[in-house]
Design a protein around this motif. Structure first.
Motif, mmCIF file in Angstrom:
data_model
loop_
_atom_site.group_PDB
_atom_site.id
_atom_site.type_symbol
_atom_site.label_atom_id
_atom_site.label_comp_id
_atom_site.label_asym_id
_atom_site.label_seq_id
_atom_site.Cartn_x
_atom_site.Cartn_y
_atom_site.Cartn_z
ATOM 1 N N SER A 126 -5.731 -10.347 5.653
ATOM 2 C CA SER A 126 -4.149 -10.775 5.767
ATOM 3 C C SER A 126 -4.356 -12.410 5.236
ATOM 4 O O SER A 126 -5.012 -13.280 5.448
ATOM 5 C CB SER A 126 -3.459 -10.584 7.034
ATOM 6 O OG SER A 126 -3.571 -9.188 7.217
ATOM 7 N N SER A 178 -12.931 -7.815 -3.847
ATOM 8 C CA SER A 178 -13.221 -6.525 -3.668
ATOM 9 C C SER A 178 -14.494 -6.407 -2.562
ATOM 10 O O SER A 178 -15.377 -7.100 -2.374
ATOM 11 C CB SER A 178 -13.436 -5.484 -4.725
ATOM 12 O OG SER A 178 -14.327 -6.270 -5.521
ATOM 13 N N ALA A 200 -10.591 -7.977 0.813
ATOM 14 C CA ALA A 200 -9.561 -6.688 0.526
ATOM 15 C C ALA A 200 -9.348 -6.354 1.902
ATOM 16 O O ALA A 200 -10.603 -6.097 2.650
ATOM 17 C CB ALA A 200 -10.116 -5.698 -0.286
ATOM 18 N N GLY A 201 -8.332 -5.962 2.359
ATOM 19 C CA GLY A 201 -7.971 -5.439 3.677
ATOM 20 C C GLY A 201 -7.487 -6.626 4.566
ATOM 21 O O GLY A 201 -7.087 -6.434 5.543
ATOM 22 N N ASN A 218 -0.173 -8.214 4.386
ATOM 23 C CA ASN A 218 -1.313 -7.488 5.176
ATOM 24 C C ASN A 218 -2.135 -6.713 4.220
ATOM 25 O O ASN A 218 -1.460 -6.203 3.051
ATOM 26 C CB ASN A 218 -0.528 -6.934 6.439
ATOM 27 C CG ASN A 218 -0.290 -7.787 7.391
ATOM 28 O OD1 ASN A 218 -0.733 -8.872 7.464
ATOM 29 N ND2 ASN A 218 0.687 -7.223 8.013
ATOM 30 N N SER A 219 -3.122 -5.953 4.535
ATOM 31 C CA SER A 219 -3.855 -4.985 3.781
ATOM 32 C C SER A 219 -3.759 -5.352 2.038
ATOM 33 O O SER A 219 -3.387 -4.583 1.460
ATOM 34 C CB SER A 219 -2.848 -3.640 3.892
ATOM 35 O OG SER A 219 -2.921 -3.218 5.202
ATOM 36 N N LEU A 220 -4.218 -6.494 1.921
ATOM 37 C CA LEU A 220 -4.320 -7.109 0.635
ATOM 38 C C LEU A 220 -5.396 -6.504 -0.070
ATOM 39 O O LEU A 220 -6.397 -5.977 0.425
ATOM 40 C CB LEU A 220 -4.722 -8.649 0.901
ATOM 41 C CG LEU A 220 -3.509 -9.546 1.129
ATOM 42 C CD1 LEU A 220 -3.981 -10.886 1.807
ATOM 43 C CD2 LEU A 220 -2.644 -9.566 0.022
ATOM 44 N N LYS A 221 -4.972 -6.257 -1.310
ATOM 45 C CA LYS A 221 -5.679 -5.711 -2.327
ATOM 46 C C LYS A 221 -5.992 -6.517 -3.603
ATOM 47 O O LYS A 221 -5.427 -7.650 -3.835
ATOM 48 C CB LYS A 221 -4.826 -4.189 -3.086
ATOM 49 C CG LYS A 221 -4.319 -3.465 -2.055
ATOM 50 C CD LYS A 221 -3.591 -2.596 -2.792
ATOM 51 C CE LYS A 221 -2.833 -1.482 -1.700
ATOM 52 N NZ LYS A 221 -1.862 -0.542 -2.348
ATOM 53 N N ARG A 236 3.538 -3.752 3.202
ATOM 54 C CA ARG A 236 2.411 -4.257 3.551
ATOM 55 C C ARG A 236 2.763 -6.145 3.570
ATOM 56 O O ARG A 236 2.256 -6.516 4.220
ATOM 57 C CB ARG A 236 1.265 -4.320 2.232
ATOM 58 C CG ARG A 236 0.755 -2.995 2.208
ATOM 59 C CD ARG A 236 -0.360 -2.913 0.933
ATOM 60 N NE ARG A 236 0.263 -3.650 -0.427
ATOM 61 C CZ ARG A 236 -0.197 -4.399 -1.042
ATOM 62 N NH1 ARG A 236 -1.312 -5.064 -0.485
ATOM 63 N NH2 ARG A 236 0.202 -4.587 -2.151
ATOM 64 N N ASP A 265 -3.507 -7.874 -5.875
ATOM 65 C CA ASP A 265 -2.550 -8.945 -5.331
ATOM 66 C C ASP A 265 -2.979 -10.465 -5.712
ATOM 67 O O ASP A 265 -2.252 -11.114 -5.495
ATOM 68 C CB ASP A 265 -2.452 -8.628 -3.790
ATOM 69 C CG ASP A 265 -1.914 -7.522 -3.168
ATOM 70 O OD1 ASP A 265 -2.269 -6.939 -2.178
ATOM 71 O OD2 ASP A 265 -0.869 -7.050 -3.955
#
Length: 124
Positions: free
Chosen positions: A17, A124, A14-15, A84-87, A67, A90
C-alpha cells in the motif's frame, strides 16, 4: 495562483500500500474537483480517481475500484489517494489535478491545474 504539490510515492512490493497526498493552495472557489491521473512510460495519461471537493461525488475506473480510495482534509487543503493491493501495472508517475467547474470530468483535458507528479513503482 493555484499550486498543487504531490508526495507519498515510492517503491513497494506487489500487494502493498501507499498513500499519496496532494496539498493545494490558491483554490478559493467552492465548486471544484480534484483528480488523480497516472502516466506510465510510452502510455497516455490515465484517469485514476476524482472527487468533488464539497462532497457528494467521486469516481474511479474499474482498474482501481475497490483498491484505491480518495479522501480529503478540508482544513489542510489536502486530498489523499489511498492505494491498496498494488499491482506492477500500477507503476506510473501519478499526478494530482484540479478542475474548477460545476460538472465533473474524468478526462485529463478537463483539468486546468497540475502538480509535478510523484513516482509509484510496484515490484512483482
Amino acid at each position: 495562483q493555484v499550486q498543487l504539490v504531490e508526495s507519498g510515492g515510492g517503491l513497494v512490493q506487489a500487494g502493498g500500500s501507499l498513500r499519496l497526498s496532494c496539498v493545494t493552495s490558491g483554490l478559493t472557489v467552492s465548486n471544484y474537483y480534484m483528480g488523480w491521473f497516472r502516466q506510465a512510460p510510452g502510455k497516455e495519461r490515465e484517469f485514476v480517481a476524482a472527487i468533488r471537493w464539497s462532497g457528494g461525488w467521486s469516481n474511479y475506473p474499474d482498474s482501481v475500484k475497490g483498491r484505491f480510495t480518495l479522501s480529503r482534509d478540508n482544513a489542510k487543503n489536502t486530498v489523499f489517494l489511498q492505494m491498496n493491493s498494488l499491482k506492477p501495472e500500477d507503476t506510473a508517475l501519478y499526478y494530482c489535478a484540479a478542475r474548477i467547474a460545476i460538472l465533473p470530468s474524468i478526462r485529463p483535458d478537463g483539468y486546468t491545474y497540475w502538480g509535478q507528479g510523484t513516482q509509484v513503482s510496484v515490484s512483482s
